[in-house]
Design a protein around this motif. Structure first.
Motif, PDB file in Angstrom:
ATOM      1  N   UNK A  43       0.810  -1.222   0.000  1.00 42.49           N
ATOM      2  CA  UNK A  43       0.000   0.000   0.000  1.00 42.49           C
ATOM      3  C   UNK A  43       0.846   1.275   0.000  1.00 42.49           C
ATOM      4  N   UNK A  44       2.108   1.186   0.384  1.00 41.92           N
ATOM      5  CA  UNK A  44       2.977   2.364   0.422  1.00 41.92           C
ATOM      6  C   UNK A  44       3.668   2.634  -0.916  1.00 41.92           C
ATOM      7  N   UNK A  45       3.634   1.677  -1.822  1.00 37.95           N
ATOM      8  CA  UNK A  45       4.270   1.842  -3.120  1.00 37.95           C
ATOM      9  C   UNK A  45       4.992   0.578  -3.551  1.00 37.95           C
ATOM     10  N   UNK A 136       7.884   3.393  -7.210  1.00 35.02           N
ATOM     11  CA  UNK A 136       6.575   3.938  -7.529  1.00 35.02           C
ATOM     12  C   UNK A 136       5.881   4.316  -6.230  1.00 35.02           C
ATOM     13  N   UNK A 137       5.288   5.497  -6.179  1.00 31.89           N
ATOM     14  CA  UNK A 137       4.499   5.914  -5.026  1.00 31.89           C
ATOM     15  C   UNK A 137       3.213   5.095  -4.985  1.00 31.89           C
ATOM     16  N   UNK A 138       2.530   5.157  -3.879  1.00 34.80           N
ATOM     17  CA  UNK A 138       1.268   4.435  -3.733  1.00 34.80           C
ATOM     18  C   UNK A 138       0.326   4.767  -4.892  1.00 34.80           C
ATOM     19  N   UNK A 139      -0.142   3.749  -5.591  1.00 33.20           N
ATOM     20  CA  UNK A 139      -1.086   3.921  -6.696  1.00 33.20           C
ATOM     21  C   UNK A 139      -0.438   4.201  -8.045  1.00 33.20           C
ATOM     22  N   UNK A 140       0.821   4.609  -8.070  1.00 40.09           N
ATOM     23  CA  UNK A 140       1.474   4.972  -9.327  1.00 40.09           C
ATOM     24  C   UNK A 140       1.653   3.774 -10.255  1.00 40.09           C
ATOM     25  N   UNK A 141       2.112   2.655  -9.724  1.00 41.43           N
ATOM     26  CA  UNK A 141       2.295   1.470 -10.565  1.00 41.43           C
ATOM     27  C   UNK A 141       0.943   0.985 -11.095  1.00 41.43           C
ATOM     28  N   UNK A 142      -0.060   1.027 -10.268  1.00 39.97           N
ATOM     29  CA  UNK A 142      -1.397   0.618 -10.713  1.00 39.97           C
ATOM     30  C   UNK A 142      -1.871   1.470 -11.881  1.00 39.97           C
ATOM     31  N   UNK A 143      -1.595   2.777 -11.803  1.00 40.04           N
ATOM     32  CA  UNK A 143      -1.970   3.672 -12.903  1.00 40.04           C
ATOM     33  C   UNK A 143      -1.226   3.286 -14.188  1.00 40.04           C
ATOM     34  N   UNK A 144       0.059   2.989 -14.052  1.00 37.79           N
ATOM     35  CA  UNK A 144       0.853   2.607 -15.232  1.00 37.79           C
ATOM     36  C   UNK A 144       0.372   1.283 -15.812  1.00 37.79           C
ATOM     37  N   UNK A 145      -0.035   0.365 -14.945  1.00 39.74           N
ATOM     38  CA  UNK A 145      -0.577  -0.907 -15.429  1.00 39.74           C
ATOM     39  C   UNK A 145      -1.891  -0.688 -16.167  1.00 39.74           C
ATOM     40  N   UNK A 146      -2.718   0.207 -15.654  1.00 39.83           N
ATOM     41  CA  UNK A 146      -3.997   0.510 -16.298  1.00 39.83           C
ATOM     42  C   UNK A 146      -3.776   1.132 -17.679  1.00 39.83           C
ATOM     43  N   UNK A 147      -2.656   1.826 -17.848  1.00 41.04           N
ATOM     44  CA  UNK A 147      -2.322   2.448 -19.134  1.00 41.04           C
ATOM     45  C   UNK A 147      -1.575   1.475 -20.049  1.00 41.04           C
ATOM     46  N   UNK A 148      -1.438   0.217 -19.609  1.00 43.46           N
ATOM     47  CA  UNK A 148      -0.734  -0.825 -20.372  1.00 43.46           C
ATOM     48  C   UNK A 148       0.728  -0.464 -20.657  1.00 43.46           C
TER      49      UNK A 148
END
Length: 194
Positions: A43-45, A136-148
């Motif tokens: 959760x922290x990144x 990656x900060x919290x949520x940043x990697x998830x955003x990049x994954x969502x953008x493929x």
């Protein structure tokens, strides 16, 4: 290999030991055709190490008094390039090492590691050193994954991480994934050349 292109609802499945393979046309100079080993994701990144970006430095150029050790050093990522990290394969050598996969470990007692290397208790081929890391900060990697931006591979083994040349690792992993990924392995860096 069981690798998947992540969609938004699957992000929580990225875990330590997974590989992030950059999408073929990613133009970020830090991650073009990179393979990142995830060492920590919570959760922290997230924290990872780029496996296929060889630096121009050798270990003995970074640390005093280890002249016989001319191990290669990789660029783990753009964050804190004044830090040194390591992974190794085989049995656990240190209580403080973190298991990433079967026979794949991250970190441990650095001074003890250097002694083991000097006396030949661990082979240079079984260890990789990195300056800096990918973070990656919290949520940043998830955003990049969502953008493929990344393709996630969850079944690469320690042997494949250590045996492929840095120049070929990205392509080899994609080819081993089969299907559409096999085709991606042959894409040019510039999509206009496709």
């Amino acid at each position: 290999m069981n690798c998947l292109n992540m969609d938004k609802k699957m992000h929580k499945s990225v875990k330590a030991g997974d590989l992030l393979i950059s999408e073929p046309f990613l133009q970020d100079e830090n991650f073009v055709r990179s393979v990142v080993l995830i060492c920590e994701n919570n959760e922290n990144g997230s924290f990872g190490l780029v496996l296929n970006k060889l630096s121009i430095l050798k270990l003995n150029e970074l640390i005093d008094n280890i002249s016989p050790l001319e191990c290669d050093v990789y660029v783990g990522g753009p964050v804190e390039q004044n830090t040194l990290h390591f992974i190794y394969k085989g049995e656990s050598l240190f209580e403080s090492s973190i298991k990433l996969k079967e026979n794949l470990w991250w970190g441990g007692d650095f001074d003890e590691l250097l002694e083991m290397l000097k006396i030949g208790k661990i082979k240079e081929d079984n260890i990789r050193f990195f300056i800096g890391y990918s973070g990656w900060a919290s949520g940043q990697l998830e955003d990049e994954l969502a953008e493929n931006t990344w393709i996630v591979c969850d079944t690469a083994d320690a042997e494949s991480v250590f045996t492929a040349s840095p120049e070929e690792l990205w392509r080899i992993i994609l080819k081993n994934m089969g299907g559409e990924y096999q085709q991606m392995a042959n894409y040019p860096i510039d999509p206009r050349l496709n």
